[in-house]
Design an enzyme around this catalytic site. Structure first.
Site, mmCIF file in Angstrom:
data_model
loop_
_atom_site.group_PDB
_atom_site.id
_atom_site.type_symbol
_atom_site.label_atom_id
_atom_site.label_comp_id
_atom_site.label_asym_id
_atom_site.label_seq_id
_atom_site.Cartn_x
_atom_site.Cartn_y
_atom_site.Cartn_z
ATOM 1 N N ILE A 106 26.361 -10.699 45.704
ATOM 2 C CA ILE A 106 25.201 -10.226 46.455
ATOM 3 C C ILE A 106 25.258 -8.718 46.663
ATOM 4 O O ILE A 106 24.523 -8.176 47.464
ATOM 5 C CB ILE A 106 25.074 -10.949 47.804
ATOM 6 C CG1 ILE A 106 26.344 -10.757 48.643
ATOM 7 C CG2 ILE A 106 24.793 -12.421 47.584
ATOM 8 C CD1 ILE A 106 26.208 -11.239 50.065
ATOM 9 N N ASP A 107 26.126 -8.048 45.940
ATOM 10 C CA ASP A 107 26.264 -6.603 46.061
ATOM 11 C C ASP A 107 24.949 -5.943 45.646
ATOM 12 O O ASP A 107 24.530 -6.043 44.493
ATOM 13 C CB ASP A 107 27.406 -6.102 45.178
ATOM 14 C CG ASP A 107 27.751 -4.649 45.427
ATOM 15 O OD1 ASP A 107 26.853 -3.889 45.834
ATOM 16 O OD2 ASP A 107 28.908 -4.283 45.223
ATOM 17 N N PRO A 108 24.278 -5.256 46.562
ATOM 18 C CA PRO A 108 22.981 -4.671 46.229
ATOM 19 C C PRO A 108 23.072 -3.520 45.232
ATOM 20 O O PRO A 108 22.052 -3.072 44.722
ATOM 21 C CB PRO A 108 22.445 -4.188 47.579
ATOM 22 C CG PRO A 108 23.666 -3.937 48.398
ATOM 23 C CD PRO A 108 24.678 -4.971 47.939
#
Length: 122
Positions: A106-108
Site C-alpha cells: 500500500i506504499d503510495p
C-alpha cells in the site's frame, strides 16, 4: 500499542466472526507484527478457527512481512530481515504452505525493484 488497541484488534476480531458466518467471504492480511500481537491474545478456540479459515482459503496472508517497509527509503538488509521475520512467524505458527504466494503493497510512492527481488526470493 494505542493504534493496535483502537483499530487493528477490532478489525481482526470482526473479520474472524464474519468469515465464519459466510464461507464465500475472503480476507487478506499483510502485516504480521499486528497479527502476532492479536494472535497471542486469542483463546485456543479462536486460534483453531483461524487455522480452519486458512485451510478453507478464506483468510490469506499476502506479502507477510513483519511490517510494510517504506520501499523508497529502506536499505536492502532492513527490507529482507522484516520479510524473513514475518515469514518465520507464519511458518512456525501455521506451516510452510501458508507462506504468501502474492505480494501486496500500500506504499503510495510505488514499488521498488528491491522489494520485487525479495518477494521472488522468498
Amino acid at each position: 500499542d494505542e493504534y493496535y488497541q483502537s483499530e487493528t484488534k477490532h478489525i481482526l476480531d470482526t473479520i474472524v466472526d464474519s468469515l465464519q458466518q459466510d464461507g464465500r467471504r475472503k480476507f487478506i492480511w499483510a502485516e504480521i507484527s499486528f497479527f502476532d500481537k492479536w494472535w497471542n491474545e486469542q483463546t485456543t478456540d479462536i486460534q483453531d478457527t483461524v487455522r480452519m479459515l486458512l485451510r478453507n482459503q478464506q483468510f490469506e496472508f499476502v506479502t507477510g512481512g513483519w511490517v510494510q517497509p517504506d520501499e523508497a527509503n529502506t536499505d536492502f538488509y532492513a527490507m529482507e530481515i522484516q520479510l524473513q521475520e514475518g515469514h518465520d512467524f507464519i511458518r512456525e505458527t501455521f506451516g510452510e504452505e501458508y507462506i504468501p504466494k502474492y505480494g501486496w503493497s500500500i506504499d503510495p510512492f510505488g514499488y521498488s525493484p528491491t522489494m520485487a527481488y525479495l518477494l521472488k526470493k522468498y
